[in-house]
Each structure stands twice: as C-alpha cells, then as structure tokens.
Enzyme design. Structure first.
Site, short mmCIF file in Angstrom:
data_model
loop_
_atom_site.label_atom_id
_atom_site.label_comp_id
_atom_site.label_asym_id
_atom_site.label_seq_id
_atom_site.Cartn_x
_atom_site.Cartn_y
_atom_site.Cartn_z
N THR A 205 62.09 38.40 20.38
CA THR A 205 63.50 38.23 20.74
C THR A 205 63.96 36.78 20.74
O THR A 205 65.15 36.51 20.92
CB THR A 205 63.77 38.82 22.13
OG1 THR A 205 62.92 38.15 23.09
CG2 THR A 205 63.50 40.30 22.17
N LYS A 206 63.05 35.84 20.54
CA LYS A 206 63.41 34.44 20.64
C LYS A 206 63.98 33.91 19.32
O LYS A 206 63.92 34.57 18.28
CB LYS A 206 62.18 33.61 21.05
CG LYS A 206 61.57 34.04 22.38
CD LYS A 206 62.57 33.96 23.51
CE LYS A 206 61.96 34.22 24.88
NZ LYS A 206 61.60 35.61 25.11
#
Length: 392
Positions: A205-206
C-alpha cells in the site's frame, strides 16, 4: 390492487437502485502501484536460472545500493517487513526498558516494542502534525526510559531537532518509524537520515513497494551490522551464531520487484501530488474541515490525504465515512481507535483517563480519502462533491 402495484413498483425501483450501486466499481482508499510485468520478467528469469532465492542475493544487494543513492544515506539494510525492522532495531540497540512512543499510529509500531521485550509508554501528539509532541515526550521521561520511538505520521516529519535534543540530554537512542516516508525530505535531507535509525515500509500500500518488505536506514555501521546478523538468526558464518535472532531477510523475488518499481517512483509521486492538490483546492473552503499538511521545508510524498472533520462540519466523521461507503467509495478512519485504546494496551499507566487527549480526538475525527496514482479524475470529483455537500 393499486396497493399491490405500488408495492411491486417500489420493489423494482429498489432493485434497480441496488443494481446501479453495485455496478459502480468500488473505489479503494489505496491501490498498489506495480511495475509493468515485462520489466519484472527479466529478473525472474535470472532468479530461476541462478537458483538463488534468498540469503542476501544479488538483487537484494543491488536494491540496497540503489536505495542508498536514492535516499542519499550511507547504509540501507533490507528486511522482510517494517514491523520486523522495528523489532530488530530495538533488539540491536539493547532496548528492554521503557520506550516513549505515539498512540496515534498503526498497531504494528507498538507491537514491535512489546515483541522486543520493552514497554511502550504513550505520549500525546501535536494537534497540527499528529506526530509525537516533544513537550509531551519530555514530560514522560523517567529513569526507566531507554529510547524514543517516534512516528512520522502520514509521511509528515516529526519535529526531528526537538526530539533529538531530548534524546541527547537523556543519552538514549532516537528511532523513527518512517513507514510512510519513502521519498520524504526535510530541510533538503532525507527524513530517513535522522535519529539513530529509521525504518521504512515497502508494503503493497505504500508509495514504493516490494509487494511486502521494508528497510532500516542508519549512519551507524555497527548498528547496521548487528541488525543484519539478527535478521539472519544471529548467524555470523556457517559455524558461528552469536545472538538470538530470527529470519527477517528479504527474498530475491521481493527485491526484484523493487528494482523494477524504482524507475517509476518519480512519476508516481508526481501523480499523487496532483491528486492531493486537487483535493486541497476543492475542499479548503469547506467549513468544518481541516488538513494536515507539511511545512514549507518538506518535500512530501502525498502518501495519504487525511482530513480532520471538526464539530462545525454538517455531519460527523463516522457519518461521512458511511455515506462515502454507501456510494462505493472507501475512506479510512486511520488511525481509529488509538493504540492506547486497543485491548492489549488499554489500562496501562500512560493511557488513563484525562491522558492523550489530542491523540484520542484525532482518532475520532480523521478520515483518509482515496489517493493512488490511478485514481480517475471523474471519480475524484465525485468524492469531492460528496465531501463538499454530504447531505445532498
């Protein structure tokens, strides 16, 4: 008969409405960025040909070197994930006493402290940055304090100088949970270069990911060496083990994805900035909304777009979140509840009534809107319209 026809029409209308809602593809709050598959395949062929899958292989070493250059830091040590990186840093520094940390973070930060054999002590946060308040940290210092573990929440840098001054006066390590901070700079310098070490996440998700992974950044070669040994079960060589470690190594496959991803990061960050700027432009005049934004000396990565829903907004944060959800848009109450109010940590001395007022208020009022490079402009405009006029 008319009553039955009316009921039938209402049922049809209800089904059509539900069908229309279901036909809209749900909008996630984040969506992983992935490099083109054709960029990854050459790495996979090399891995399959060599048979080297792990144990500090060529792609892990190459990614470490490229990230050292990208961050402009002397040492980067890749690990399987950010949580393990935080645990290893605490273990390598010999921290077993009290660690002052933020209650406004993902629970993994606090879990790592406990798993390392130390005790989390929560200090309140600054209402403008939502990061650890240096004043609150100073108030929590005791003879049992062995470290400060601060969190750069949403990639907004902490007051690094003030926290370093406190750590220096006490003679204790300063560690940064920099999970959100890929590409962030403060005062022209990578935020990862501050403190004794920083741990960054490469979770899916980064802004930069290796599918799953992380890295520890430090200017201390002895600390990096100790962390490297702990990440490989404490092994020095084929015949010697000098500490109790664990398996926290990054695999060659994960490193290969990172190498394929790295050339696209600048473009991804630019797209994120455009999305955040559009939100700010459209929502800054809305009464009852406040925004967490970096100071002018910060190069930010636009990792998330948190809004603070204040009492003079027409509806509550939770109601806004529910309205967005009903219209197919995911928004996240991030971080709710505060770690200090989760069952494993509630009841500790630093979590009692009247404490952590700012952190608890933030947990009850922050909502993160969708931000990812593939967010369609029309979809973003729909999100903006809902937030601007939640009751229409």
């Amino acid at each position: 008969m008319k009553h039955l026809i009316s009921q039938k029409n209402s049922l049809v209308l209800s089904r059509l409405t539900n069908l229309d809602a279901q036909s809209i593809e749900p909008v996630p709050v984040v969506r992983p960025s992935m490099p083109p598959l054709e960029d990854v395949l050459p790495y996979l062929r090399d891995i399959w040909a060599s048979g080297d899958l792990t144990n500090n292989g060529i792609f892990v070493r190459r990614l470490q070197e490229e990230l050292q250059g990208y961050f402009d830091v002397p040492y980067v040590s890749l690990v399987a994930n950010c949580t393990l990186g935080t645990l290893l840093a605490l273990r390598a520094l010999g921290i077993t006493g009290d660690v002052i940390t933020s209650p406004y973070t993902f629970v993994a930060t606090t879990n790592a402290i406990v798993l390392a054999g130390a005790t989390p002590i929560f200090a309140d946060i600054d209402p403008e940055t939502l990061n650890l308040s240096p004043t609150a940290v100073a108030e929590q210092i005791t003879e049992r304090t062995q470290a400060i573990l601060a969190v750069h929440c949403y990639g907004i840098p902490c007051d690094v100088e003030a926290l370093q001054a406190i750590a220096d006066r006490r003679g204790i390590p300063l560690i940064f949970d920099a999970a959100h901070c890929f590409g962030v700079k403060v005062g022209g310098r990578s935020v990862l270069a501050y403190g004794d070490c920083s741990i960054v996440s490469f979770h899916a998700t980064k802004v930069f990911n290796t599918l799953e992974g992380g890295a520890i950044v430090s200017s201390n070669p002895q600390l990096v060496e100790a962390i490297g040994q702990l990440a490989n079960n404490g092994i020095i060589d084929n015949e010697n083990v000098n500490s109790i470690g664990l398996n926290a190594k990054m695999s060659e496959l994960h490193a290969a994805v990172g190498l394929a991803q790295l050339p696209y990061v600048s473009d991804e960050l630019a797209k994120r900035r455009t999305i955040v700027e559009a939100y700010l432009s459209a929502l800054s005049s809305v009464q009852g909304l406040r925004f967490i934004q970096p100071s002018s000396d910060v190069v930010h990565n636009s990792y998330m777009f948190p809004i603070i829903v204040e009492p003079d907004y027409p509806i509550t944060r939770d109601k806004l979140c529910e309205i967005l959800r009903q219209k197919g848009i995911s928004a996240r109450k991030y971080f709710y509840p505060s770690v200090a109010d989760l069952p494993p940590y509630a009841g500790a001395p630093s979590t009692g009534p009247g404490t952590l007022a700012v952190a608890r208020r933030a947990a009850d009022s922050v909502l993160c809107l969708p931000v990812f490079p593939g967010l369609d402009l029309a979809v973003q405009n729909r999100i903006i319209e809902i937030v601007r006029n939640p009751l229409s």
